[in-house]
Write a protein that holds these residues in place. Structure first.
Motif, mmCIF file in Angstrom:
data_model
loop_
_atom_site.group_PDB
_atom_site.id
_atom_site.type_symbol
_atom_site.label_atom_id
_atom_site.label_comp_id
_atom_site.label_asym_id
_atom_site.label_seq_id
_atom_site.Cartn_x
_atom_site.Cartn_y
_atom_site.Cartn_z
ATOM 1 N N LEU A 24 0.834 -1.204 0.000
ATOM 2 C CA LEU A 24 0.000 0.000 0.000
ATOM 3 C C LEU A 24 0.871 1.259 0.000
ATOM 4 O O LEU A 24 0.639 2.190 -0.775
ATOM 5 C CB LEU A 24 -0.927 -0.012 1.214
ATOM 6 C CG LEU A 24 -1.896 1.151 1.360
ATOM 7 C CD1 LEU A 24 -2.854 1.200 0.179
ATOM 8 C CD2 LEU A 24 -2.671 1.012 2.657
ATOM 9 N N LYS A 25 1.883 1.301 0.859
ATOM 10 C CA LYS A 25 2.769 2.466 0.950
ATOM 11 C C LYS A 25 3.504 2.692 -0.374
ATOM 12 O O LYS A 25 3.608 3.825 -0.847
ATOM 13 C CB LYS A 25 3.777 2.259 2.087
ATOM 14 C CG LYS A 25 4.661 3.451 2.340
ATOM 15 C CD LYS A 25 5.495 3.251 3.589
ATOM 16 C CE LYS A 25 6.291 4.506 3.894
ATOM 17 N NZ LYS A 25 6.949 4.447 5.187
ATOM 18 N N THR A 26 3.990 1.619 -0.978
ATOM 19 C CA THR A 26 4.720 1.745 -2.243
ATOM 20 C C THR A 26 3.796 2.209 -3.357
ATOM 21 O O THR A 26 4.167 3.070 -4.162
ATOM 22 C CB THR A 26 5.409 0.416 -2.600
ATOM 23 O OG1 THR A 26 6.229 -0.001 -1.501
ATOM 24 C CG2 THR A 26 6.278 0.571 -3.839
ATOM 25 N N LYS A 27 2.588 1.674 -3.417
ATOM 26 C CA LYS A 27 1.635 2.105 -4.448
ATOM 27 C C LYS A 27 1.278 3.578 -4.283
ATOM 28 O O LYS A 27 1.155 4.308 -5.266
ATOM 29 C CB LYS A 27 0.382 1.234 -4.420
ATOM 30 C CG LYS A 27 0.600 -0.137 -5.020
ATOM 31 C CD LYS A 27 -0.678 -0.953 -5.015
ATOM 32 C CE LYS A 27 -0.454 -2.303 -5.666
ATOM 33 N NZ LYS A 27 -1.684 -3.091 -5.707
ATOM 34 N N GLU A 31 1.951 6.549 -7.009
ATOM 35 C CA GLU A 31 0.856 7.382 -7.499
ATOM 36 C C GLU A 31 1.068 8.864 -7.217
ATOM 37 O O GLU A 31 0.799 9.706 -8.067
ATOM 38 C CB GLU A 31 -0.464 6.931 -6.873
ATOM 39 C CG GLU A 31 -1.659 7.692 -7.400
ATOM 40 C CD GLU A 31 -2.992 7.153 -6.891
ATOM 41 O OE1 GLU A 31 -3.959 7.911 -6.938
ATOM 42 O OE2 GLU A 31 -3.032 5.994 -6.440
ATOM 43 N N TYR A 32 1.564 9.204 -6.026
ATOM 44 C CA TYR A 32 1.610 10.608 -5.622
ATOM 45 C C TYR A 32 2.973 11.278 -5.757
ATOM 46 O O TYR A 32 3.046 12.509 -5.758
ATOM 47 C CB TYR A 32 1.117 10.758 -4.176
ATOM 48 C CG TYR A 32 -0.320 10.358 -4.028
ATOM 49 C CD1 TYR A 32 -1.338 11.101 -4.638
ATOM 50 C CD2 TYR A 32 -0.670 9.230 -3.308
ATOM 51 C CE1 TYR A 32 -2.665 10.728 -4.514
ATOM 52 C CE2 TYR A 32 -2.007 8.848 -3.177
ATOM 53 C CZ TYR A 32 -2.993 9.600 -3.782
ATOM 54 O OH TYR A 32 -4.306 9.226 -3.663
ATOM 55 N N GLU A 33 4.044 10.511 -5.861
ATOM 56 C CA GLU A 33 5.378 11.116 -5.891
ATOM 57 C C GLU A 33 6.111 10.964 -7.223
ATOM 58 O O GLU A 33 7.058 11.699 -7.480
ATOM 59 C CB GLU A 33 6.254 10.551 -4.760
ATOM 60 C CG GLU A 33 5.729 10.822 -3.370
ATOM 61 C CD GLU A 33 5.674 12.301 -3.007
ATOM 62 O OE1 GLU A 33 6.381 13.120 -3.625
ATOM 63 O OE2 GLU A 33 4.893 12.646 -2.092
ATOM 64 N N LEU A 34 5.703 10.017 -8.039
ATOM 65 C CA LEU A 34 6.408 9.779 -9.298
ATOM 66 C C LEU A 34 5.557 10.168 -10.497
ATOM 67 O O LEU A 34 4.342 9.974 -10.488
ATOM 68 C CB LEU A 34 6.784 8.298 -9.431
ATOM 69 C CG LEU A 34 7.784 7.730 -8.432
ATOM 70 C CD1 LEU A 34 7.996 6.248 -8.703
ATOM 71 C CD2 LEU A 34 9.107 8.481 -8.487
ATOM 72 N N LYS A 35 6.226 10.682 -11.515
ATOM 73 C CA LYS A 35 5.566 10.890 -12.801
ATOM 74 C C LYS A 35 5.585 9.555 -13.537
ATOM 75 O O LYS A 35 6.365 8.667 -13.220
ATOM 76 C CB LYS A 35 6.313 11.947 -13.610
ATOM 77 C CG LYS A 35 6.313 13.313 -12.958
ATOM 78 C CD LYS A 35 7.116 14.293 -13.798
ATOM 79 C CE LYS A 35 7.166 15.629 -13.117
ATOM 80 N NZ LYS A 35 8.463 15.936 -12.537
ATOM 81 N N LYS A 54 10.156 -5.882 -5.308
ATOM 82 C CA LYS A 54 9.111 -6.726 -5.919
ATOM 83 C C LYS A 54 7.899 -5.891 -6.308
ATOM 84 O O LYS A 54 7.319 -6.066 -7.381
ATOM 85 C CB LYS A 54 8.675 -7.831 -4.947
ATOM 86 C CG LYS A 54 9.659 -8.947 -4.797
ATOM 87 C CD LYS A 54 9.150 -9.981 -3.804
ATOM 88 C CE LYS A 54 10.202 -11.033 -3.536
ATOM 89 N NZ LYS A 54 9.789 -12.008 -2.534
ATOM 90 N N ILE A 55 7.518 -4.961 -5.440
ATOM 91 C CA ILE A 55 6.341 -4.127 -5.700
ATOM 92 C C ILE A 55 6.616 -3.150 -6.847
ATOM 93 O O ILE A 55 5.769 -2.953 -7.718
ATOM 94 C CB ILE A 55 5.901 -3.397 -4.414
ATOM 95 C CG1 ILE A 55 5.514 -4.416 -3.334
ATOM 96 C CG2 ILE A 55 4.736 -2.456 -4.706
ATOM 97 C CD1 ILE A 55 5.422 -3.836 -1.935
ATOM 98 N N LEU A 56 7.808 -2.549 -6.854
ATOM 99 C CA LEU A 56 8.170 -1.652 -7.958
ATOM 100 C C LEU A 56 8.154 -2.409 -9.287
ATOM 101 O O LEU A 56 7.628 -1.916 -10.288
ATOM 102 C CB LEU A 56 9.550 -1.027 -7.723
ATOM 103 C CG LEU A 56 9.666 -0.033 -6.575
ATOM 104 C CD1 LEU A 56 11.131 0.362 -6.365
ATOM 105 C CD2 LEU A 56 8.812 1.197 -6.821
ATOM 106 N N THR A 57 8.718 -3.611 -9.283
ATOM 107 C CA THR A 57 8.749 -4.436 -10.495
ATOM 108 C C THR A 57 7.340 -4.785 -10.946
ATOM 109 O O THR A 57 7.002 -4.651 -12.131
ATOM 110 C CB THR A 57 9.574 -5.718 -10.246
ATOM 111 O OG1 THR A 57 10.911 -5.336 -9.872
ATOM 112 C CG2 THR A 57 9.616 -6.597 -11.473
ATOM 113 N N LYS A 58 6.511 -5.207 -10.011
ATOM 114 C CA LYS A 58 5.118 -5.573 -10.311
ATOM 115 C C LYS A 58 4.358 -4.398 -10.927
ATOM 116 O O LYS A 58 3.522 -4.579 -11.808
ATOM 117 C CB LYS A 58 4.432 -6.020 -9.018
ATOM 118 C CG LYS A 58 3.001 -6.454 -9.158
ATOM 119 C CD LYS A 58 2.463 -6.890 -7.790
ATOM 120 C CE LYS A 58 0.981 -7.104 -7.794
ATOM 121 N NZ LYS A 58 0.488 -7.473 -6.458
ATOM 122 N N ASN A 59 4.689 -3.163 -10.483
ATOM 123 C CA ASN A 59 4.016 -1.967 -10.980
ATOM 124 C C ASN A 59 4.776 -1.296 -12.123
ATOM 125 O O ASN A 59 4.468 -0.162 -12.495
ATOM 126 C CB ASN A 59 3.799 -0.982 -9.829
ATOM 127 C CG ASN A 59 2.707 -1.454 -8.905
ATOM 128 O OD1 ASN A 59 1.532 -1.243 -9.155
ATOM 129 N ND2 ASN A 59 3.076 -2.141 -7.829
#
Length: 127
Positions: A24-27, A31-35, A54-59
């Protein structure tokens, strides 16, 4: 017996909750900090670093991965090369996944962040 079963059940529940929190924190960070397609630097290859990777890769978020012990990861992790902290790019958005209990080590991290224009909450986020 029963106590060990209860312990395993509670530990499993805690780990699921912990992993869900980081997802949740990574998502939210994405959403709010990266273009769109903006790369990020991931600092730390420990348990939290691997989870965030893993979460960055998944997204499908592009990232470079750094660790103080990069030499220990000659084969990389999860198909990514682990770079030494000396290769961190100044002022580039970063996720820090390590915050040790030792005060002197925290001081060293703060100094490193300052020297690399990675102000917490502005260019660098602690996970």
């Amino acid at each position: 017996g029963l106590l060990m079963s209860l312990y395993r059940m509670m530990r499993g529940f805690y780990l699921q909750l912990h992993n869900h929190f980081f997802e949740l924190k990574t998502k939210c960070f994405i959403e709010y900090e990266l273009k769109r397609d903006e790369p990020v630097q991931l600092l730390g290859a420990g348990k939290k670093g691997k989870l965030v990777a893993k979460i960055l890769t998944k997204n499908e978020v592009p990232f470079q991965w750094f660790d103080v012990n990069a030499a220990d990861y000659v084969n990389g992790l999860m198909g990514k090369k682990i770079l030494p902290l000396s290769s961190v790019m100044k002022g580039k958005k970063s996720i820090l996944t390590a915050w040790p209990k030792e005060v002197n080590l925290r001081h060293n991290i703060r100094t490193f962040l300052k020297e690399n224009d990675l102000e917490l909450g502005v260019k660098c986020w602690l996970f």
